[in-house]
Structure formats: C-alpha cells, structure tokens
Design a protein around this motif. Structure first.
Motif: not given
Length: 380
Positions: A323-329, A331-344
């Motif tokens: 859960s801890q890494p999934l909560h902050f996206g 898992y998939g490097g920078l592209p997934l983090k950008i997607l997480w930020a947009l959804l946030d």
C-alpha cells in the motif's frame, strides 16, 4: 424501500460523510501532491554529490562503512543500515540516542565503494519532512494517524454513496454532459463527471491511505506475535553489548546465502524495533517492481553470525508494504507519478466544488426560507 426514498437516504449519506471529511481530504491532497515526487525533489535539493570512482572499484565491507559512519557519532547507537535501490552506491546509516529511539535521530550517508562519509542530512528538517509529517500524522503521532484513517474511511463512504446518487442522472443525461444554464448547475455537473471519472483512483488512494495509518499497530502486533516466536529461544538472555556484536558483513552474507534469489534491503541492529537484543535482522527483497516492495527477514545471531530463523512476513504487514508505494504512485517511475499528480489535482477540484455546491445550496435554502416567512398567508 421505494427507489426515490433510497436515493434520498444515499444522498444524505453522501452529503454528510463528504462534509465531515472534505476539508481534511483537501488538506491531504495538497500536502500529498509534492510527496508524489519526493525522490526527485530530494535528489535535486541535496547538498552533496556522489563521486564517480574508477571502473571496477570493489564495494567496501559493511563493517568498514559502519565504522566510518560511527566515527561521526560514537556516542550514539547504530539502528539501521540500508541501501536505496535507485542509488546502490550509497549506504545510509541511522543512529539514535537509544536502540529504539524514534526522535532526534541522526543519519550518515557513506560511499559504498570507498567508505567515505559524504553527508549528514538531518532526517527531521526541511520542507519535505514537514509535508510528510503533516500528511501522515499532523505531528500528532499515532492518534493523528488514526484520525486521518477515520477521515479516509468516511471518504470511501462518500465516494461509494456519490456513485449511487449519480447513477440515476446517467440514465437521464449523456455521460460527461455539463449543463451551463447556471453557474451552480455547471459546477454540479463538473463535480459529478470528474468524481465518476476518478472514482477508481480515489478508492485506491483512499483505501491504501487508510491501510497505511494502521502501520504502527500492525508492527506492534508483528513484534508480539511472529517476532516474539522467532526469538523465543533467546528469551531471558542478557542483551548483547556493542563489543559482543559480531561482523555485519558476515551477517548479510549469511542472509544472502540463505536467500540467493533475493537482495539486501536493510538491516536492523540488535535491540531496535525490527530486531531483538541478540540479532541482526537482515531484510531481503525481491527483484521485480512488485516483489522489491516485499520484505523477508532473516534473523542472524549477532554474536555467532549464524541464521536462527527466517519467515515470510504476515499478510497484514505485506498489505502495508504494497500500500505504501501504491498510495504515492511509486511503482511505474515518473510517468505514473505524473498521472497520480494529475488525478490528485482533479480530486482537489472535486472536493472544492463539493464545498461550493453545499454552501450555494444552503444559502439558497436560507433565502427561500426568508421569502416564505415574509410571504402573506392566503386569505389573510
């Protein structure tokens, strides 16, 4: 129960569960947004550089690395030694005033190849630390975590009830329709559309956030259950002194031989929260994006250097590790983090629009109540 009455009840649940938790969810979304990129921010703002040694330079022994770090804080206790997957050339050594101290700790970063100390970053200072504490427990420790976990559960209720309430509208309007007759109607439709588009993501982030708030309790349960059983043969023995602790390098090598398919993640020194007074607890992890988040401990007799026990962590600890890494996206490097930020950011709009719609509705009801009170009665 008639359908109209059922929808009214779900609407009431959605309204009040949302009102109770929305401000806190806004707070979590705002503080959590920069934490999605905490690795990148820390790398860009750190005050030291990693030297590039000559090709083929061997890794220094962990004993040498720890002694180099210990020279900076000889009066403190070594608590943890860990290596970051993204920077295996660095070794981080954590110190505390006692083996189990959780505040006022020190951290020393050491070059894994030369055993040279590179920096001593303060783990309890800086903007990212403040944001992390605000996001995790509001600087209130376990009570703060549990309170935010309760708000997360209310948020899940608000999301589920919102889907139920939105379902009848989907039968009357085309999906993603945004009517513009009035400002309130436009924001209502945007609130509904953005909410339904992000529903899967907010449920994932909300539920993983709730699970993460239970981490302290889960660790305590593991300590009194599985860890106590693994160290039962040593019960009653006096704790090892620093002089009695054997080679860390040997302990890690023993764990690596026992688990050749896994790689070293971190070691907890004797007497710390994740070990016993008599063991180096060497935690190993897998090599895939998922298994690299899952740990398996090997208890190594700190004096003899022999393996005494190794077990899979219980399901509730595994759930937290996933859960801890999934909560902050994470898992998939920078592209997934950008997607997480947009959804946030979209979720921030949904939450803010929900507050706006409630305030507008309340104001309209107050105005209509005044109009009805001032209106002369029929036949008066």
């Amino acid at each position: 129960m008639p359908a109209a009455r059922s929808i009214r009840i779900w609407g009431w649940v959605h309204t009040w569960s949302s009102l109770v938790c929305t401000l806190f969810l806004l707070y979590l979304c705002v503080t959590g947004l920069p934490l999605i990129f905490h690795h990148e921010i820390e790398d860009a703002t750190r005050s030291y550089e990693v030297p590039v040694p000559a090709a083929g330079t061997p890794r220094a022994s962990y004993d040498r690395v720890v002694e180099s770090a210990r020279s900076r804080h000889p009066e403190l206790f070594v608590q943890f030694v860990f290596v970051d997957d993204e920077e295996p050339e660095l070794v981080h050594v954590s110190f505390g005033a006692t083996p189990q101290a959780q505040e006022g700790n020190k951290r020393v970063v050491v070059d894994a190849r030369t055993a040279k100390v590179l920096a001593e970053p303060d783990p309890e200072s800086g903007v990212m630390y403040v944001l992390f504490k605000l996001h995790v427990d509001m600087f209130a420790g376990l009570p703060g975590k549990l309170f935010l976990g309760a708000m997360g559960l209310l948020f899940v209720v608000a999301v589920v009830s919102g889907v139920v309430v939105y379902a009848p509208y989907m039968r009357r309007l085309d999906f993603a329709t945004v009517r513009t007759r009035t400002r309130r109607l436009r924001w209502l439709d945007l609130h509904n559309v953005l909410g339904i588009v992000t529903v899967a993501w907010v449920l994932v982030v909300g539920l993983t956030g709730v699970i993460n708030t239970w981490a302290d309790l889960a660790i305590k349960l593991w300590q009194v259950d599985q860890l106590a059983a693994m160290t039962a043969p040593y019960a009653g023995k006096p704790p090892l002194t620093r002089a009695e602790q054997g080679s860390l390098e040997r302990a890690i090598e023993t764990a690596q031989v026992a688990m050749p398919d896994l790689r070293f993640s971190f070691v907890a020194y004797p007497g710390t929260l994740f070990s016993s007074p008599h063991h180096y607890a060497v935690y190993m992890r897998g090599t895939t994006p998922l298994t690299s988040r899952l740990l398996k401990p090997a208890l190594i007799d700190a004096q003899a250097g022999t393996l005494t026990d190794s077990r899979e962590l219980p399901w509730y600890i595994m759930a937290i590790l996933v859960s801890q890494p999934l909560h902050f996206g994470d898992y998939g490097g920078l592209p997934l983090k950008i997607l997480w930020a947009l959804l946030d950011l979209i979720t921030i709009v949904v939450l803010a629009s929900g507050i706006y719609l409630w305030l507008v509705k309340r104001r309209r009801e107050e105005i209509e109540g005044i109009d009805l009170a001032d209106r002369p009665m029929a036949g008066r």
